[in-house]
Design a protein around this motif. Structure first.
Motif, PDB file in Angstrom:
ATOM      1  N   PHE A 114       0.832  -1.208   0.000  1.00  0.00           N
ATOM      2  CA  PHE A 114       0.000   0.000   0.000  1.00  0.00           C
ATOM      3  C   PHE A 114       0.861   1.251   0.000  1.00  0.00           C
ATOM      4  O   PHE A 114       0.631   2.180  -0.773  1.00  0.00           O
ATOM      5  CB  PHE A 114      -0.941  -0.026   1.197  1.00  0.00           C
ATOM      6  N   GLU A 115       1.868   1.276   0.887  1.00  0.00           N
ATOM      7  CA  GLU A 115       2.735   2.443   0.992  1.00  0.00           C
ATOM      8  C   GLU A 115       3.591   2.644  -0.256  1.00  0.00           C
ATOM      9  O   GLU A 115       3.982   3.756  -0.581  1.00  0.00           O
ATOM     10  CB  GLU A 115       3.605   2.348   2.248  1.00  0.00           C
ATOM     11  N   GLY A 117       2.488   2.054  -3.184  1.00  0.00           N
ATOM     12  CA  GLY A 117       1.570   2.339  -4.279  1.00  0.00           C
ATOM     13  C   GLY A 117       1.314   1.142  -5.170  1.00  0.00           C
ATOM     14  O   GLY A 117       0.842   1.288  -6.292  1.00  0.00           O
ATOM     15  N   GLN A 118       1.602  -0.055  -4.672  1.00  0.00           N
ATOM     16  CA  GLN A 118       1.445  -1.265  -5.471  1.00  0.00           C
ATOM     17  C   GLN A 118       0.168  -2.030  -5.154  1.00  0.00           C
ATOM     18  O   GLN A 118      -0.084  -3.068  -5.752  1.00  0.00           O
ATOM     19  CB  GLN A 118       2.633  -2.205  -5.244  1.00  0.00           C
ATOM     20  N   GLU A 120      -3.496  -3.163  -5.353  1.00  0.00           N
ATOM     21  CA  GLU A 120      -4.589  -3.116  -6.315  1.00  0.00           C
ATOM     22  C   GLU A 120      -5.811  -3.750  -5.665  1.00  0.00           C
ATOM     23  O   GLU A 120      -5.810  -4.943  -5.383  1.00  0.00           O
ATOM     24  CB  GLU A 120      -4.213  -3.877  -7.586  1.00  0.00           C
TER      25      GLU A 120
END
Length: 128
Positions: A114-115, A117-118, A120
Protein backbone atom coordinates in the motif's frame (compact mmCIF):
# COMPACT_ATOMS: atom_id res chain seq x y z
CA UNK A 1 -10.09 -40.10 31.92
CA UNK A 2 -11.69 -38.36 28.95
CA UNK A 3 -12.48 -39.93 25.59
CA UNK A 4 -8.93 -39.37 24.34
CA UNK A 5 -6.99 -39.95 27.54
CA UNK A 6 -6.39 -38.00 30.74
CA UNK A 7 -8.23 -34.69 30.95
CA UNK A 8 -6.04 -32.97 33.50
CA UNK A 9 -2.27 -32.93 33.47
CA UNK A 10 -1.18 -33.18 37.12
CA UNK A 11 2.15 -31.51 36.35
CA UNK A 12 0.72 -28.51 34.50
CA UNK A 13 -2.89 -28.31 35.71
CA UNK A 14 -4.73 -27.89 32.42
CA UNK A 15 -6.83 -29.85 29.96
CA UNK A 16 -4.45 -31.67 27.71
CA UNK A 17 -5.74 -34.75 25.93
CA UNK A 18 -8.62 -34.73 23.45
CA UNK A 19 -8.89 -34.51 19.67
CA UNK A 20 -7.08 -31.66 17.92
CA UNK A 21 -3.72 -30.11 17.05
CA UNK A 22 -0.65 -31.14 19.04
CA UNK A 23 2.70 -29.85 20.08
CA UNK A 24 5.56 -32.30 20.60
CA UNK A 25 6.52 -30.48 23.77
CA UNK A 26 3.06 -30.88 25.29
CA UNK A 27 2.41 -34.37 23.95
CA UNK A 28 4.97 -35.67 26.43
CA UNK A 29 2.65 -34.61 29.27
CA UNK A 30 -0.08 -36.94 27.99
CA UNK A 31 2.08 -40.02 28.30
CA UNK A 32 4.23 -42.09 25.99
CA UNK A 33 1.30 -44.07 24.56
CA UNK A 34 -1.11 -41.18 23.95
CA UNK A 35 -2.03 -41.02 20.23
CA UNK A 36 -1.00 -37.81 18.44
CA UNK A 37 -4.66 -37.21 17.53
CA UNK A 38 -5.59 -36.79 21.20
CA UNK A 39 -3.49 -33.77 22.14
CA UNK A 40 -5.29 -30.42 22.34
CA UNK A 41 -4.35 -27.14 20.73
CA UNK A 42 -3.05 -24.27 22.84
CA UNK A 43 -6.31 -22.35 22.37
CA UNK A 44 -8.33 -25.20 23.89
CA UNK A 45 -6.40 -25.42 27.17
CA UNK A 46 -8.29 -24.61 30.31
CA UNK A 47 -6.11 -22.05 32.03
CA UNK A 48 -5.83 -23.53 35.51
CA UNK A 49 -2.47 -22.32 36.71
CA UNK A 50 -0.97 -22.29 33.21
CA UNK A 51 2.18 -20.19 33.12
CA UNK A 52 3.20 -17.89 30.30
CA UNK A 53 6.09 -19.08 28.12
CA UNK A 54 9.50 -18.48 29.64
CA UNK A 55 11.96 -16.03 28.11
CA UNK A 56 13.85 -18.94 26.50
CA UNK A 57 10.60 -20.38 25.04
CA UNK A 58 9.65 -16.95 23.66
CA UNK A 59 13.08 -16.50 22.09
CA UNK A 60 12.88 -19.95 20.47
CA UNK A 61 9.41 -19.11 19.11
CA UNK A 62 10.49 -15.73 17.76
CA UNK A 63 13.60 -17.27 16.19
CA UNK A 64 11.52 -19.96 14.46
CA UNK A 65 9.08 -17.28 13.24
CA UNK A 66 11.92 -15.12 11.90
CA UNK A 67 13.52 -18.06 10.06
CA UNK A 68 10.17 -19.00 8.50
CA UNK A 69 9.43 -15.41 7.45
CA UNK A 70 12.95 -15.09 5.99
CA UNK A 71 12.35 -18.24 3.94
CA UNK A 72 9.04 -16.85 2.66
CA UNK A 73 10.76 -13.59 1.68
CA UNK A 74 13.57 -15.42 -0.12
CA UNK A 75 11.13 -17.71 -1.96
CA UNK A 76 8.63 -15.02 -3.00
CA UNK A 77 5.96 -16.22 -0.56
CA UNK A 78 6.08 -19.82 -1.88
CA UNK A 79 5.19 -21.67 1.33
CA UNK A 80 5.91 -25.07 -0.26
CA UNK A 81 9.63 -24.19 -0.14
CA UNK A 82 9.44 -23.53 3.62
CA UNK A 83 7.53 -26.54 4.98
CA UNK A 84 10.25 -27.63 7.43
CA UNK A 85 10.58 -24.12 8.84
CA UNK A 86 6.78 -23.81 9.12
CA UNK A 87 6.72 -27.08 11.06
CA UNK A 88 9.46 -25.80 13.36
CA UNK A 89 7.55 -22.53 13.83
CA UNK A 90 4.35 -24.41 14.72
CA UNK A 91 6.10 -26.71 17.19
CA UNK A 92 7.96 -23.82 18.85
CA UNK A 93 5.04 -21.42 19.43
CA UNK A 94 1.62 -21.51 21.11
CA UNK A 95 -1.19 -21.84 18.56
CA UNK A 96 -2.64 -18.40 19.37
CA UNK A 97 0.76 -16.82 18.74
CA UNK A 98 0.98 -18.58 15.37
CA UNK A 99 -2.42 -17.17 14.37
CA UNK A 100 -1.35 -13.70 15.51
CA UNK A 101 1.99 -13.85 13.68
CA UNK A 102 0.32 -15.10 10.47
CA UNK A 103 -2.17 -12.20 10.57
CA UNK A 104 0.63 -9.78 11.44
CA UNK A 105 2.69 -10.88 8.43
CA UNK A 106 -0.32 -10.51 6.13
CA UNK A 107 -0.90 -6.99 7.48
CA UNK A 108 2.75 -5.99 7.15
CA UNK A 109 2.89 -7.25 3.55
CA UNK A 110 -0.34 -5.38 2.73
CA UNK A 111 1.00 -2.21 4.36
CA UNK A 112 4.28 -2.50 2.45
CA UNK A 113 2.45 -2.77 -0.90
CA UNK A 114 0.00 0.00 0.00
CA UNK A 115 2.74 2.44 0.99
CA UNK A 116 4.67 1.65 -2.18
CA UNK A 117 1.57 2.34 -4.28
CA UNK A 118 1.44 -1.26 -5.47
CA UNK A 119 -1.84 -2.25 -3.86
CA UNK A 120 -4.59 -3.12 -6.31
CA UNK A 121 -8.05 -3.54 -4.78
CA UNK A 122 -10.05 -6.57 -5.85
CA UNK A 123 -12.97 -6.06 -8.23
CA UNK A 124 -15.41 -6.50 -5.35
CA UNK A 125 -13.67 -3.81 -3.30
CA UNK A 126 -13.38 -1.42 -6.24
CA UNK A 127 -17.13 -1.61 -6.96
CA UNK A 128 -18.21 -0.76 -3.42
Amino acid sequence: MGPGGPLLSPSRGFLLCKTGWHSNRLLGDCGPHTPVSTALSFEHFIAVGMAAPSMKERQVCWGARDEYWKCLDENLEDASQCKKLRSSFESSCPQQWIKYFDKRRDYLKFKEKFEAGQFEPSETTAKS
